[in-house]
Scaffold this active site. Structure first.
Site, short mmCIF file in Angstrom:
data_model
loop_
_atom_site.label_atom_id
_atom_site.label_comp_id
_atom_site.label_asym_id
_atom_site.label_seq_id
_atom_site.Cartn_x
_atom_site.Cartn_y
_atom_site.Cartn_z
N GLY A 61 -38.25 -58.20 47.15
CA GLY A 61 -38.23 -58.48 48.58
C GLY A 61 -38.08 -59.95 48.90
N GLY A 95 -44.77 -58.10 43.03
CA GLY A 95 -45.29 -56.78 43.37
C GLY A 95 -45.68 -55.94 42.17
CD GLU A 96 -42.69 -53.44 41.23
OE1 GLU A 96 -43.27 -52.38 40.94
OE2 GLU A 96 -42.17 -53.65 42.35
CB ILE A 99 -44.30 -52.16 52.46
CG1 ILE A 99 -44.28 -52.93 51.13
CG2 ILE A 99 -42.91 -51.65 52.82
CD1 ILE A 99 -43.91 -52.05 49.93
N GLY A 100 -46.64 -54.65 53.70
CA GLY A 100 -48.00 -55.13 53.48
C GLY A 100 -48.03 -56.24 52.45
N GLY A 126 -46.73 -48.64 50.72
CA GLY A 126 -45.69 -47.76 50.20
C GLY A 126 -45.84 -47.56 48.71
CG PHE A 127 -48.54 -48.48 46.88
CD1 PHE A 127 -48.89 -49.82 46.87
CD2 PHE A 127 -49.28 -47.61 47.66
CE1 PHE A 127 -49.95 -50.29 47.64
CE2 PHE A 127 -50.35 -48.07 48.43
CZ PHE A 127 -50.68 -49.40 48.41
CD GLN A 153 -47.36 -57.85 46.65
OE1 GLN A 153 -47.92 -56.76 46.51
NE2 GLN A 153 -46.07 -57.97 46.58
MO1 MOS Z 1 -42.19 -50.59 44.45
S1 MOS Z 1 -42.30 -49.10 43.05
O1 MOS Z 1 -41.18 -51.68 43.89
O2 MOS Z 1 -42.24 -50.17 45.98
#
Ligand code: MOS
Length: 738
Positions: free
Chosen positions: A508, A702-703, A465-466, A237-238, A636
């Site tokens: 998440g 994630g970021e 989402i992966g 998704g990203f 990740q």
């Molecule tokens: Mo992300 S931009 O936190 O899916």
């Protein structure tokens, strides 16, 4: 669960994903793959102009195609109550009022939807729909439109940036980044079925099923619980799945019109203007330091592109207030409306854009000051407290990330002066940069179903989402119950399961982890209540007193005297035990600030004849609190780093000013790194639990994997060549001419 201080080797790590086998064998179903009885197909027709008004639409030829079941336009459509009038459209904040306006805001904007028995019928018929427009002047060139908007303050000033005038050294420069597109592997798709007039079932690609539920409940004025959203497998998704986009609404309208289940999957070219993107940006930085390297202040100005029907402010100067001490700080921002679709959050949104400029400027300043870029950063990190809120960091190990990364890449091999490391046609350079992200947490719920044989099914509506949410939930459930991982099943991505926030903003696992811990505590109490009939001592047991294992339950102090689950189940005539619990942030957020961070180090080779940049090594060290699932966490980070390579060297959503068209909106025209462009990313973690953020001590990852990567690469290119390149992507032409 192993703690590991050494660099993580993805190729030898044992632990996979709970959903891994289903994914690689094709057993896992993505939104468009479900078999639904009576399914028909919908195809969108896009506007051929970028700005104007629809005068008329001709659907006559399309209607003649055999198999066509219906056509939707703004003139003929099923009712969407939440878009009944201008007022409601505004209130819904849905974005593009698809099929509820005759205005055209961008090229490709859906003007019609053709529904037919087969995808082929629908595609052919869609090609026969034509329209006439009254065209308006269009603006798609971000840099051309920059001057048309004025900057306004972005947050409170600190001190007075006039102090910069007395700094020993200053850097003043502009930075431009082209728009980038998420392009997850799985294209966005929806299967919509009206089970009853007010009951809807959706198979949908998104990053948050409860968000999808809420959005359509409001638009169709039906109860949230009447909408079931299934997103069990999500192919990336990203950020593109954090909003509900017009095509999903179009699909639901189609199902209403033809009274059958309808599937709508975007084509790859449609993905470029249908589900958001990272907007183009312009920044100007003025940064100054004393001769000893102490920062005097920063003036950060930023503009990003948006659409004419919504205002998307990316928050580019947020990160300016996060990493370093600046006694004097001024931040300003503006958005630039364009005849393009609305941009949205894309991995490291805002922060990875702002961070590129800041970390490039700091690198440039380090050469002027003749101070190693690592030392310069170390002198200025805000390690004690959040510079804006003044709250002490709960934990912040960004300095340790830098130290470890420097070791891993052999920073001492870097030449302090540029262009000193040459091998034939290739110039070799080292660069580094850091990144940080406010670490959040939302309220989430998890459920556990327990069987007589001691197997657990842990459930949440949150999507994976992966990112490895599933394996991480399994690990937390295993850690807190002692039940073997092979006996813990994970179910997620369905709105019928306990509600949870969308998976985004590195929130998440930070959110769902606590819910799993809370559900386990509830399960232990429930088991203890049943055990009390066999042993009075369990009557007043707290969850913390109870030990679980595959052998049953026991007291922590009872030296492995277990009551088996079988006997518990039989004595109490139990079928299945079910618990649900939720957990969320509390008063700790008034006491502490939270951040994840990372340091990125890069070794590049730059060919002086071709301008080709080869990333030879990329090292990413991150502080994400406690690492719950080593392999998923490392995935990740390496995935984000590859995204950073794309941002630095390749990714660019080009537009044609003359036609108002996106250019190269497919995988032939839009370049991102393939294996040949990326080395094996060397990932390491600090892996120290944050004791306050949530029960499991993990901060999001994630970021931060992409915040700073592009700057590390650009800084390495400078070290190799002496070319300070401030516009992304750094394509070979810029290297040659720069
Ligand atoms: Mo992300 S931009 O936190 O899916």
């Amino acid at each position: 669960m192993g703690f590991f201080d050494e660099p993580f080797d993805l190729t030898t790590a044992a632990e996979g994903r709970v959903e891994g086998i289903a994914k690689v064998t094709g057993g896992g179903k993505y939104a468009a793959e479900y078999k639904v009885n009576g399914l028909c197909h919908a195809v969108l027709v896009g506007s051929t102009v970028a700005a104007g008004t629809i005068l008329n639409i001709n659907t006559n030829n399309a209607k003649q195609v055999a198999g066509v079941l219906g056509i939707i336009t703004h003139l003929q459509k099923p009712l969407v109550p939440g878009m009944a009038n201008e007022e409601k459209i505004k209130e819904a904040r849905f974005g593009l009022p698809i099929f509820h306006t005759d205005k055209i805001y961008f090229k490709g904007q859906p003007i019609a939807l053709v529904i037919a028995e087969t995808l082929e019928d629908a595609t052919y018929a869609a090609s026969l729909v034509t329209a006439e427009y009254k065209e308006d002047t269009k603006i798609v060139d971000f840099n051309g439109a920059l001057a048309s908007v004025s900057l306004t303050p972005a947050g409170k000033d600190r001190g007075d940036i006039a102090a910069l005038n007395n700094a020993a050294q200053t850097i003043e420069a502009e930075y431009n980044i082209k728009a980038e597109v998420h392009n997850p592997m799985e294209m966005h798709a929806t299967i919509a079925e009206w089970i009853a007039d007010d009951k809807l079932k959706l198979f949908d690609k998104n990053q948050g099923v409860n968000n999808v539920q809420r959005t359509f409940a409001k638009l169709f004025n039906i109860p949230v619980d009447n909408i079931e959203v299934i997103s069990e497998f999500v192919g990336g998704g990203f950020g593109s799945g954090l909003r509900v986009w017009p095509h999903a609404l179009a699909c639901i309208m189609a199902a209403k019109l033809v009274k059958r289940p309808v599937k709508l999957m975007l084509t790859r070219p449609q993905m470029f203007h249908s589900v958001g993107y990272r907007p183009a940006s312009w920044q100007k930085i003025k940064l100054g330091a004393n001769a000893d390297g102490k920062f005097v202040g920063i003036h950060h100005q930023a503009k990003n592109g948006t659409s004419f029907y919504e205002n998307f402010n990316e928050g580019i100067t947020r990160v300016t207030r996060l990493i370093y001490h600046f006694d004097n700080l001024k931040a300003e921002a503006a958005t630039v409306p364009l005849n393009l679709s609305t941009p949205t959050w894309m991995r490291g949104p805002g922060d990875c854009t702002g961070d590129f400029a800041i970390e490039s400027a700091i690198d440039e300043l380090s050469y002027k000051l003749n101070i190693d870029p690592i030392d310069l950063r170390m002198k200025n990190l805000a390690l004690a407290k959040h510079p804006d809120s003044g709250l002490p960091w709960s934990t912040n190990y960004i300095n340790e990330c830098i130290e470890k990364g420097a070791q891993m890449i052999n920073w001492k091999d870097r030449k302090a002066t540029h262009s000193q490391n040459v091998n034939g046609d290739w110039s070799i350079g080292y660069g580094m940069a850091v990144g940080a992200w406010n670490a959040g947490r939302g309220t989430a719920s998890a459920g556990i179903q327990m069987q007589k044989d001691g197997t657990l099914t842990v459930q949440t509506a949150m999507t994976d989402i992966g990112t490895g949410t599933g394996i991480s939930m399994q690990n937390i459930a295993h850690e807190s119950t002692g039940i073997s991982k092979s006996k813990i099943k994970i179910e997620l991505g369905n709105s019928n399961l306990p509600p949870a926030p969308s998976q985004g903003g590195s929130n998440g696992l930070s959110s769902i982890g606590g819910a799993v811990v809370a559900a386990v505590a509830a399960l232990k109490l429930k088991l203890a209540a049943y055990a009390a009939s066999q042993n009075e001592a369990y009557k007043n047991a707290t969850a913390a007193d109870i030990l679980m294992s595959d052998n049953g339950i026991s007291f922590k102090t009872a030296n492995n005297q277990f009551i088996s689950f079988t006997s518990l189940w039989e004595k109490n005539k139990l079928a299945i035990l079910e618990v649900e619990a939720s957990s969320g942030p509390g008063t700790e957020r008034q006491k502490y600030a939270f951040c994840s961070s990372a340091a990125h180090f890069c070794k590049v080779r730059v060919n002086r004849k071709t301008g080709k940049v080869k990333i030879e090594r990329l090292v990413t060290v991150s502080d994400g609190g406690k690492i719950i699932s080593e392999k998923a966490a490392a995935n990740q980070m390496s995935g984000a780093a590859v995204g950073g390579i794309g941002m630095a060297l390749m990714e660019e959503q080009a537009t044609d000013e003359r036609l108002g068209t996106l250019v190269g909106n497919d995988f032939a025209g839009y370049h991102f790194p393939v294996n040949a462009d990326a080395p094996i990313i060397e990932v390491a973690f600090i892996n120290k639990p944050d004791p306050n953020i949530n029960p499991q001590g993990s901060k999001g990852l994630g970021e931060v994997g992409i915040i700073g990567t592009a700057a590390a690469i650009a800084n390495a290119i400078y070290n190799a060549t002496g070319k300070r390149l401030r516009d992304l992507p750094i394509t070979p032409d810029k290297v040659l001419l720069g």
